[in-house]
Every structure is written in C-alpha cells, then in structure tokens.
Design a protein around this motif. Structure first.
Motif, PDB file in Angstrom:
ATOM      1  N   SER A   1     -58.029   5.308 -71.817  1.00 25.34           N
ATOM      2  CA  SER A   1     -56.780   4.991 -72.515  1.00 25.34           C
ATOM      3  C   SER A   1     -55.800   6.156 -72.535  1.00 25.34           C
TER       4      SER A   1
ATOM      5  N   LYS B   1     -53.387  10.134 -68.352  1.00 29.05           N
ATOM      6  CA  LYS B   1     -52.095   9.655 -67.854  1.00 29.05           C
ATOM      7  C   LYS B   1     -51.720  10.367 -66.557  1.00 29.05           C
TER       8      LYS B   1
ATOM      9  N   ASP C   1     -58.466  -3.063 -66.862  1.00 30.16           N
ATOM     10  CA  ASP C   1     -57.085  -3.511 -67.094  1.00 30.16           C
ATOM     11  C   ASP C   1     -56.228  -2.372 -67.658  1.00 30.16           C
ATOM     12  N   ILE C   2     -56.804  -1.605 -68.587  1.00 29.61           N
ATOM     13  CA  ILE C   2     -56.082  -0.460 -69.161  1.00 29.61           C
ATOM     14  C   ILE C   2     -55.821   0.586 -68.088  1.00 29.61           C
TER      15      ILE C   2
ATOM     16  N   ARG D   1     -55.628   0.100 -64.912  1.00 31.28           N
ATOM     17  CA  ARG D   1     -54.643  -0.455 -63.970  1.00 31.28           C
ATOM     18  C   ARG D   1     -53.220  -0.291 -64.522  1.00 31.28           C
ATOM     19  N   SER D   2     -53.075  -0.530 -65.814  1.00 28.02           N
ATOM     20  CA  SER D   2     -51.767  -0.374 -66.455  1.00 28.02           C
ATOM     21  C   SER D   2     -51.303   1.079 -66.410  1.00 28.02           C
ATOM     22  N   ASN D   3     -52.222   2.009 -66.684  1.00 25.66           N
ATOM     23  CA  ASN D   3     -51.877   3.433 -66.628  1.00 25.66           C
ATOM     24  C   ASN D   3     -51.557   3.875 -65.203  1.00 25.66           C
TER      25      ASN D   3
ATOM     26  N   ASN E   1     -50.114   2.015 -62.980  1.00 24.69           N
ATOM     27  CA  ASN E   1     -48.759   1.528 -62.699  1.00 24.69           C
ATOM     28  C   ASN E   1     -47.687   2.440 -63.288  1.00 24.69           C
ATOM     29  N   MET E   2     -48.036   3.149 -64.363  1.00 24.54           N
ATOM     30  CA  MET E   2     -47.071   4.049 -65.001  1.00 24.54           C
ATOM     31  C   MET E   2     -47.126   5.473 -64.463  1.00 24.54           C
TER      32      MET E   2
END
Length: 267
Positions: free
Chosen positions: A124, A127, A151-152, A154-156, A158-159
């Motif tokens: 989480s 970064k 999923d978390i 993957r989201s990180n 993307n950022m």
C-alpha cells in the motif's frame, strides 16, 4: 584616600588570566539531544501514534525501521523535545513517512517472511520505488493468492510505475515494454496480442483517411512505430529513452490493408 590606579606591570600580569578564562570558555562544546536515546524512551508512544504498532515487529526492528525519520523529526536541538512535538512532525508528512517505513521493512526483511499485515502495508505504501519492487511484490501476492493486494499494487503502478499503453495478459499490469516483455511479471507478450489491443487494422484504416501516402509507406515497409497513442512512419527517429513500439504487420494484414476501399478510393 582615592584608589590607586593599577600599574602597567599589574595589568600585564592579569591579562594571561583573562586569556585562560576565554580559552576555557571556547573549549566548551554544545551538547545536543541524542535522537537514538530519545527513540528508546518514546518508541511505544510513537509507533502507536503514527499507526504502525499493529505490524508487530520486535522492539529492535521498530527502532531500526523508524530511526531515520525519527532523528529528522527531532532535529539538532539542545533541549529535550516532547514526544507530542516529534509525533506531530512525523504525521505532518505522513505519506512520505509511510513510504520510508515500507522501504526500511523491505531492506530489513525478506518479503516472503512478512506477515499478511506487513505485506499489505508495504504494498500500500511503496510508491516511487515500485518500478524495482513490483516484480517481487507481485510474485509474493500471487503466491499467497492476495488478489486484493495485487489490485492495490496495480493501482500504484499506474500512478508511479512505467506506464505502458499495453496491458500484460498474464498479470494485468500496464507494464509491457518496447521489447514486448512485462516489467512486472516478466512474461513475453506476443506481437499478435499487442496488435489486438491496438486494434491495428482499424487504426491504420483510420490513418489512411487523412494521410494516404504515409499509409502506403507503412504498408509497403511492413511496420510502423507507436508512441503515446500516435502512429509514426518507418522513417521516424526518436530519443533513446522514448517508449516506442515497433509494430510489424503480417503478410495477410498488409494484403488486407492494400485492398481496403479507402486505398482504392484514394488511389
């Protein structure tokens, strides 16, 4: 009787004493608070206040994990700061703090030995370091069948990761690199898969509608470049660090494109 003035000889005798006193005063060093000693005293209160006590590391591990940010929050001070002052400083840059904590955890511990709570915390909060850490974290999350953590991650990605226009069919990350390998799971992605995601036939037919000559050049050469959502002809040049994909057309694709009504019309 009026006081007699000191003779020049007496003044000379006193001067060395004054110099000695000044030298002694100059040798006295400033004493600053030792943040490591302070951390030992405040540790339990600090890890509870910043919300990481549930990670259940040993006391020594916790000290190592937050040592650097704690020392920075204490600063170089002569008087002992209150615990609340230090905690407020730590929480003022909470996102950065959690990121540093997550890096320190990975530096100290093998990812495979982390508890589920510890792994979730790292996933989480990692970064800017996700480019190098994503492969290891993904494999561990996959091994434990933690789809929510993937999923978390993957989201990180993307950022903060190297965002690709193409999605890896194996791991679902937008991490397909110009060499057609996935930066996260390491799998090789086929040209067929990339062209499918690109919808290459329709893309080139649309391209022909506004630049038929360049379209013919692409079909004749049998390939084109794709960068940032834009088609580039074979003659294009790029910077070394540009994310450029070379898309190679099959014989059937070239034949089909040459026979499109758009080309016949423009011919």
């Amino acid at each position: 009787m009026p006081r007699q003035k000191k003779s020049d000889k007496e003044k000379v005798k006193e001067e060395p004493k004054e110099k000695v006193r000044k030298k002694k005063a100059s040798k006295k060093k400033d004493v600053y608070t030792d943040p490591i000693q302070l951390l030992d005293e405040y540790l339990d209160e600090v890890i509870t206040a910043i919300g990481i006590s549930y990670l259940n590391f040993t006391r020594e591990d916790f000290k190592e994990i937050i040592k650097d940010p704690f020392a920075a929050a204490v600063g170089q001070v002569k008087s002992k700061p209150k615990s609340r002052t230090i905690i407020n400083r730590l929480n003022a840059s909470r996102d950065s703090l959690m990121e540093v904590v997550s890096y320190n955890i990975i530096r100290m511990k093998d990812i495979s030995n982390l508890t589920d709570d510890q792994l979730e915390f790292v996933v989480s909060n990692v970064k800017r370091g996700i480019i190098s850490l994503a492969p290891r974290l993904y494999e561990e999350c996959k091994r434990r069948r933690k789809e929510d953590l993937i999923d978390i991650l993957r989201s990180n990605w993307n950022m903060y990761g190297i965002l690709s226009p193409f999605t890896c069919p194996r791991c679902g990350f937008n991490a397909v690199m110009p060499d057609y390998s996935c930066k996260v799971c390491g799998s090789d992605v086929s040209m067929k898969e990339v062209k499918k995601q690109l919808n290459v036939m329709q893309l080139l037919k649309d391209y022909a509608s506004f630049d038929v000559n360049m379209f013919k050049d692409i079909v004749k050469s049998g390939f084109f470049y794709y960068k940032d959502g834009v088609i580039y002809p074979p003659s294009s040049t790029f910077q070394p660090n540009d994310m450029v994909f070379e898309i190679v057309l099959s014989k059937d694709e070239k034949s089909s494109l040459l026979n499109t009504s758009d080309i016949s019309h423009h011919g």
